[in-house]
Design an enzyme around this catalytic site. Structure first.
Site, PDB file in Angstrom:
ATOM      1  N   GLY A 125      13.086  38.390  38.966  1.00  0.00           N
ATOM      2  CA  GLY A 125      13.280  39.745  39.488  1.00  0.00           C
ATOM      3  C   GLY A 125      14.562  40.387  38.992  1.00  0.00           C
ATOM      4  O   GLY A 125      14.984  41.417  39.506  1.00  0.00           O
ATOM      5  N   ASP A 175       7.623  43.747  26.877  1.00  0.00           N
ATOM      6  CA  ASP A 175       8.157  42.436  27.250  1.00  0.00           C
ATOM      7  C   ASP A 175       7.444  41.308  26.506  1.00  0.00           C
ATOM      8  O   ASP A 175       8.066  40.357  26.030  1.00  0.00           O
ATOM      9  CB  ASP A 175       8.026  42.219  28.764  1.00  0.00           C
ATOM     10  CG  ASP A 175       8.772  43.286  29.551  1.00  0.00           C
ATOM     11  OD1 ASP A 175       9.528  44.053  28.943  1.00  0.00           O
ATOM     12  OD2 ASP A 175       8.582  43.344  30.778  1.00  0.00           O
TER      13      ASP A 175
HETATM   14  C1  GLA Z   1       8.893  46.422  32.849  1.00  0.00           C
HETATM   15  C2  GLA Z   1       7.541  46.413  32.159  1.00  0.00           C
HETATM   16  C3  GLA Z   1       7.685  46.932  30.717  1.00  0.00           C
HETATM   17  C4  GLA Z   1       8.421  48.268  30.679  1.00  0.00           C
HETATM   18  C5  GLA Z   1       9.698  48.223  31.508  1.00  0.00           C
HETATM   19  C6  GLA Z   1      10.338  49.582  31.647  1.00  0.00           C
HETATM   20  O1  GLA Z   1       9.745  45.496  32.250  1.00  0.00           O
HETATM   21  O2  GLA Z   1       6.991  45.119  32.136  1.00  0.00           O
HETATM   22  O3  GLA Z   1       6.404  47.031  30.135  1.00  0.00           O
HETATM   23  O4  GLA Z   1       7.581  49.313  31.075  1.00  0.00           O
HETATM   24  O5  GLA Z   1       9.467  47.721  32.811  1.00  0.00           O
HETATM   25  O6  GLA Z   1      10.805  50.031  30.418  1.00  0.00           O
END
Ligand code: GLA
Length: 387
Positions: A125, A175
């Site tokens: 988190g 990510d």
């Molecule tokens: C999270 C989501 C990503 C992206 C970010 C904000 O990490 O998993 O895909 O949208 O938030 O930039």
């Protein structure tokens, strides 16, 4: 305060020890994937804009052996959970692993079962992609069990499908892409509109300060913001704009004619896309001062237009600026997590300690701080007795 977390036990050693404690038999595959920071480009990956993430030194490792059913244990609680990828999602942490198994099956990777041990040094988190690291690592470890040869791009897609299609977090692909494709010493400019990727050297260190405020993507704010962006795009198209994505709205026509909250979200998306393009050029030119300024501007936009910051992060960003950092911003989805600070190396120790103390005076606790260079993406990890 720690540099590159040298004291942190390696995630793969921890996962191997956990496997030995929890299951009989020997592990047959192991893989790890990194957490990430996004240098700039927040909430753009589901709006067709560019993002600039890099992998950090902290990782999640998954150790696996084939079995007749699926079971998994995490170092967090040491409790083995048996799960059925063919059954409904249960709101359990293993849903992510079940999602990976299903996404692999869609690509012809069939496994009757597996025992999996998961350990991580990515704070949960903390806005460092603590969910993409295990799904990408699990995809790699499970593919290896069935001897499937899946490239890094496929692993990223498998992990994204697990989270997006199966668990139901409507995340973008940033990510998973960085966890699978990161190269050491490099940030990745990833244009989520075209899919184009370009590695840009990131030679120095970045500091991370944990606000200690926790927010989970499944809490709803994230999906709500995504819904607002989609609403803004629909409304603009209804006005006659022909736009492939919200990020494509022209900068010189801001603010758009939309209800105030949607206009703020859209203005963040469009100005942030422009900041990323400048930031990528600044990083390539090693102009850290400009990069830092853009990072701070990005934070203010996330705070005021996207309304996804938190007070603790705002305090840290403001103080970092006053103490002489090039720039700072809350990284990741928002509403808590980690502030990244770019600052001259010679001042780093002094500034970070002062930042921690200022935070401590307000909130009565010292936030954890550590530094990292740009690290590597998913990789196989050695098993005991093999090289
Ligand atoms: C999270 C989501 C990503 C992206 C970010 C904000 O990490 O998993 O895909 O949208 O938030 O930039």
């Amino acid at each position: 305060m720690s540099a590159d977390v040298p004291h942190a036990p390696s995630a793969s050693r921890a996962a191997l020890a956990l496997f030995a404690r929890s299951f009989r038999g020997r592990p047959r595959s192991a893989a790890s994937a990194p957490g990430r920071v996004n240098l700039i480009g927040e909430h753009l990956d589901y709006n067709g804009g560019p993002v600039l993430p890099m992998a950090v030194a902290r990782r999640t490792a998954v150790v696996a052996a084939p079995g007749r059913f699926f079971e998994a244990v995490t170092a967090r609680d040491g409790v083995v959970d048996r799960f059925d990828p063919a059954g409904p999602m249960r709101g359990a942490w293993t849903d992510y692993l079940a999602g990976v198994v299903r996404a692999l099956e869609r690509r012809g990777v069939r496994l009757p079962g597996a025992s999996l041990a998961v350990a991580s040094t990515v704070p949960e988190g903390g806005g460092l992609s603590s969910s993409a690291a295990p799904t990408v690592a699990a995809a790699r470890a499970l593919a290896a069990l069935s001897r499937a040869r899946l490239g890094a791009e496929v692993l990223a897609e498998v992990a994204w499908e697990a989270e997006h299609e199966e668990v139901g977090v409507r995340c973008g692909r940033m990510d998973q892409v960085i966890a699978a494709l990161a190269a050491p010493g490099k940030a990745l400019l990833y244009d989520t509109g075209t899919g184009a990727r370009r590695a840009i050297p990131f030679r120095g260190k970045l500091w991370l300060v944990d606000t200690g405020v926790r927010h989970r993507l499944t809490d709803g704010g994230y999906n709500q913001r995504r819904g607002e962006c989609e609403e803004a795009l629909r409304a603009l198209r209804a006005q006659g704009w022909s736009l492939p994505s919200l990020a494509a709205y022209p900068l010189d026509r801001l603010p758009p004619e939309l209800p105030p909250n949607l206009a703020r979200r859209a203005t963040h998306v469009v100005t942030e896309s422009e900041r990323v393009r400048h930031a990528a050029a600044a990083l390539a030119a090693r102009d850290l001062r400009t990069l830092g300024r853009l990072m701070t501007e990005s934070h203010l936009s996330l705070r005021d237009r996207f309304e996804a910051s938190c007070e603790e992060a705002d305090v840290l960003v403001e103080a970092a600026g006053r103490l002489g950092a090039y720039g700072a911003r809350l990284t990741g989805a928002g509403w808590g997590g980690t502030v990244i600070v770019l600052l001259p190396e010679r001042d780093a120790a002094r500034v970070i300690v002062e930042l921690q103390q200022q935070f401590g005076r307000i909130y009565g606790r010292i936030p954890e701080a550590w530094s990292t260079g740009a690290s590597s993406g998913v990789k196989r990890e050695p098993l005991p007795g093999r090289s």
